[in-house]
Design an enzyme around this catalytic site. Structure first.
Site, PDB file in Angstrom:
ATOM      1  N   CYS A 193      17.218 -30.294  -3.334  1.00  0.00           N
ATOM      2  CA  CYS A 193      16.000 -29.785  -3.985  1.00  0.00           C
ATOM      3  C   CYS A 193      16.315 -28.611  -4.885  1.00  0.00           C
ATOM      4  O   CYS A 193      15.612 -28.359  -5.862  1.00  0.00           O
ATOM      5  CB  CYS A 193      14.997 -29.278  -2.957  1.00  0.00           C
ATOM      6  N   HIS A 220      -0.123 -25.390  -6.678  1.00  0.00           N
ATOM      7  CA  HIS A 220       0.874 -24.318  -6.895  1.00  0.00           C
ATOM      8  C   HIS A 220       2.038 -24.807  -7.743  1.00  0.00           C
ATOM      9  O   HIS A 220       2.630 -24.030  -8.486  1.00  0.00           O
ATOM     10  CB  HIS A 220       1.369 -23.746  -5.560  1.00  0.00           C
ATOM     11  N   ARG A 221       2.335 -26.102  -7.669  1.00  0.00           N
ATOM     12  CA  ARG A 221       3.464 -26.623  -8.431  1.00  0.00           C
ATOM     13  C   ARG A 221       3.048 -27.021  -9.852  1.00  0.00           C
ATOM     14  O   ARG A 221       3.861 -27.027 -10.772  1.00  0.00           O
ATOM     15  CB  ARG A 221       4.112 -27.784  -7.679  1.00  0.00           C
ATOM     16  N   HIS A 246       9.301 -36.756  -1.278  1.00  0.00           N
ATOM     17  CA  HIS A 246      10.063 -37.092  -2.491  1.00  0.00           C
ATOM     18  C   HIS A 246      11.143 -38.097  -2.104  1.00  0.00           C
ATOM     19  O   HIS A 246      11.660 -38.054  -0.980  1.00  0.00           O
ATOM     20  CB  HIS A 246      10.773 -35.854  -3.063  1.00  0.00           C
ATOM     21  N   GLU A 284       7.227 -35.955 -10.500  1.00  0.00           N
ATOM     22  CA  GLU A 284       7.939 -34.960  -9.682  1.00  0.00           C
ATOM     23  C   GLU A 284       9.368 -34.723 -10.170  1.00  0.00           C
ATOM     24  O   GLU A 284      10.173 -34.099  -9.475  1.00  0.00           O
ATOM     25  CB  GLU A 284       7.918 -35.407  -8.215  1.00  0.00           C
ATOM     26  N   ASP A 340      14.144 -37.910  -2.814  1.00  0.00           N
ATOM     27  CA  ASP A 340      15.400 -37.240  -2.459  1.00  0.00           C
ATOM     28  C   ASP A 340      15.416 -36.719  -1.023  1.00  0.00           C
ATOM     29  O   ASP A 340      16.361 -36.045  -0.610  1.00  0.00           O
ATOM     30  CB  ASP A 340      15.771 -36.142  -3.473  1.00  0.00           C
TER      31      ASP A 340
HETATM   32  N1  LIG Z   1      12.418 -32.515  -2.375  1.00  0.00           N
HETATM   33  C1  LIG Z   1      12.526 -31.728  -3.405  1.00  0.00           C
HETATM   34  N2  LIG Z   1      13.150 -32.103  -4.462  1.00  0.00           N
HETATM   35  N3  LIG Z   1      11.926 -30.535  -3.436  1.00  0.00           N
HETATM   36  C2  LIG Z   1      11.353 -29.877  -2.331  1.00  0.00           C
HETATM   37  C3  LIG Z   1      10.133 -29.161  -2.744  1.00  0.00           C
HETATM   38  C4  LIG Z   1       9.500 -28.411  -1.622  1.00  0.00           C
HETATM   39  C5  LIG Z   1       8.157 -27.859  -2.009  1.00  0.00           C
HETATM   40  N4  LIG Z   1       7.658 -26.971  -0.965  1.00  0.00           N
HETATM   41  C6  LIG Z   1       6.648 -26.149  -1.190  1.00  0.00           C
HETATM   42  O1  LIG Z   1       6.101 -26.051  -2.267  1.00  0.00           O
HETATM   43  C7  LIG Z   1       6.178 -25.316  -0.007  1.00  0.00           C
HETATM   44  C8  LIG Z   1       5.598 -23.972  -0.412  1.00  0.00           C
HETATM   45  C9  LIG Z   1       4.835 -23.318   0.699  1.00  0.00           C
HETATM   46  O2  LIG Z   1       4.274 -24.031   1.547  1.00  0.00           O
HETATM   47  O3  LIG Z   1       4.782 -22.069   0.729  1.00  0.00           O
HETATM   48  C10 LIG Z   1       7.161 -28.992  -2.265  1.00  0.00           C
HETATM   49  O4  LIG Z   1       6.577 -29.489  -1.301  1.00  0.00           O
HETATM   50  O5  LIG Z   1       7.012 -29.386  -3.434  1.00  0.00           O
END
Ligand SMILES: N=C(N)NCCC[C@H](NC(=O)CCC(=O)O)C(=O)O
Length: 447
Positions: free
Chosen positions: A371, A137-138, A250, A174, A252
């Site tokens: 984030c 998804h990302r 991550h 990331e 962070d």
């Molecule tokens: N730490 C930092 N910089 N960013 C946090 C990102 C959260 C994101 N959560 C999600 O993509 C969850 C989406 C869902 O489950 O519906 C991830 O895991 O990539």
């Protein structure tokens, strides 16, 4: 020339939902299939942006992406008009529909890695969108991210835009979530700190065993090369594998830095003492006295760090030179973390103030204050070259809260993602947003 750090927060998109998409992110998997409130999520994010702008920090807005991503569904063989594409995906592959519907671009710490002009070989600010290759998804984000960044930082004499790294696990990247810049003055040369989970090309290299290492050493090195960073101003560090396995997906989630200060957990990095010594030495060579605020594991456990998101805070340098820590409400709910914060404030160290924000909608997907923002250090001349419509002020806040109020739903479940009306509503909202933020036709449905 006067320089400062600006924060560009991701505006939460209209399809914000809880789909449990991120293995290794315990909030995401723990809240899978809960009922989301996109309107509240967007307003919580806007309230943080407005509060920081009111405190005098430079604050910008990064627009959401178009979701559900019907282009991605078409590439996977779902054909027909938009309604047919959604209906088939919902019936045959609901997990894929959830993935292409995620509002994950809100977490703009993952949008890109940014190197300020004082650090780069050609004196421009360099941007590399993160390929976010570890999660499907990302991985859909980087092209749209690149288009948005170009629409905001358009002047080629001042801003350099690279393509994302190869979309392959060896170069898993990331973005700023695994990158920190330390410096004295924001306009002076700093030291860029790249944190990775595993080296990808070395067979048997150490790394986590339970959860994935999202960032590779080779990705970090490629970015340092692309941005033309001087080796004496770069430090690489490996994340502590046990921390990743405890949910630190991550860097962070376990460390934050700004200016000459690092705020991190005792168990953040492998070979931590050597990492801190290298940072200190390289900063000293730039005339900067590095200060580390290290939180011992017997005061805040890894588990408390992951659940409270203490380190996913924003560390901001106030005009008096002292630091403000912006934390999520969960840090005051956890008694051990809250007590730690009280001791931190009483300690007389570099962190002089703590501000608490309610970001629950984002937090339930593993996204805290840090984030939600992408940091860009800019000189005044560079800031003047940024698309002026994206800077937060009273007028933009009023327009955006009104826009959210008109277009966003206040409940969204997995079943709603198949609703063609949600797609139409989102496109209408984003079409209007490109006008508000003067972005031009940046979305595929506008082209
Ligand atoms: N730490 C930092 N910089 N960013 C946090 C990102 C959260 C994101 N959560 C999600 O993509 C969850 C989406 C869902 O489950 O519906 C991830 O895991 O990539």
């Amino acid at each position: 020339m006067q320089a400062f750090e600006a924060n560009f927060d991701g505006l939460v998109g209209p399809t914000h939902n809880y789909a449990g998409l991120s293995h290794g992110n315990v909030a995401s998997t723990g809240n899978a299939h809960g009922l989301a409130n996109p309107k509240e999520a967007a307003l919580q994010g806007l309230a943080k942006m407005k509060a920081l702008a009111d405190m005098g920090f430079k604050q910008g807005v990064l627009a959401p992406h178009a979701r559900p991503d019907t282009q991605a569904l078409r590439k996977l063989g779902f054909a027909g008009n938009d309604a047919a594409v959604l209906a088939r995906a919902a019936k045959e592959a609901p997990a894929i529909l959830a993935a292409v519907s995620s509002a994950s671009p809100m977490w703009t710490a993952n949008a890109a890695t940014v190197s300020p002009s004082a650090d780069t070989h050609d004196g421009r600010v360099h941007f590399t969108p993160a390929n976010l290759n570890n999660k499907f998804h990302r991985s859909l984000e980087h092209e749209q991210t690149g288009r948005l960044l170009k629409a905001m930082f358009a002047d080629e004499n001042r801003f350099a835009h690279h393509a994302a790294l190869p979309a392959q696990m060896h170069f898993g990247d990331e973005g700023a979530a695994n990158h920190t810049r330390f410096c004295g003055d924001y306009g002076a040369r700093g030291v860029e700190f790249f944190v990775y989970g595993r080296a990808a090309f070395a067979a048997g290299a150490p790394g986590p065993s339970r959860y994935p290492a999202r960032q590779t050493l080779e990705a970090s090195e490629a970015i340092a090369r692309l941005h033309g960073l001087a080796p004496e101003c770069v430090v690489y560090a490996r994340q502590n594998a046990d921390a990743i396995d405890a949910g630190v997906f991550h860097n962070d989630v376990i460390a934050v830095g700004n200016g000459h200060v690092s705020f991190h957990h005792e168990l953040a990095f492998a070979d931590q003492a050597a990492v801190l010594a290298e940072l200190s030495a390289k900063l000293a060579a730039q005339g900067v006295a590095f200060e580390a605020v290290e939180v011992p594991a017997d005061e805040v456990s890894l588990e408390d760090a992951v659940h409270s998101y203490l380190f996913n805070s924003q560390l901001l340098r106030r005009s008096d030179g002292r630091m403000l820590l912006v934390v999520p409400e969960e840090c005051r709910v956890n008694p051990r973390v809250s007590a730690y914060l009280d001791r931190l404030l009483a300690s007389g160290g570099p962190i002089a103030e703590v501000r608490v924000f309610d970001l629950k909608q984002s937090m339930q997907n593993g996204g805290g204050p840090a984030c939600l923002r992408l940091r860009v250090a800019l000189t005044e001349a560079e800031a003047a070259a940024v698309n002026p419509a994206v800077w937060m002020d009273d007028a933009l806040y009023a327009r955006l809260t009104g826009w959210v109020g008109r277009h966003y739903r206040d409940r969204l479940s997995a079943a709603d993602l198949a609703d063609p009306a949600l797609l139409a509503e989102s496109q209408q909202a984003l079409d209007e947003l490109t006008g508000i933020l003067s972005l031009g036709s940046v979305y595929p449905f506008q082209r």
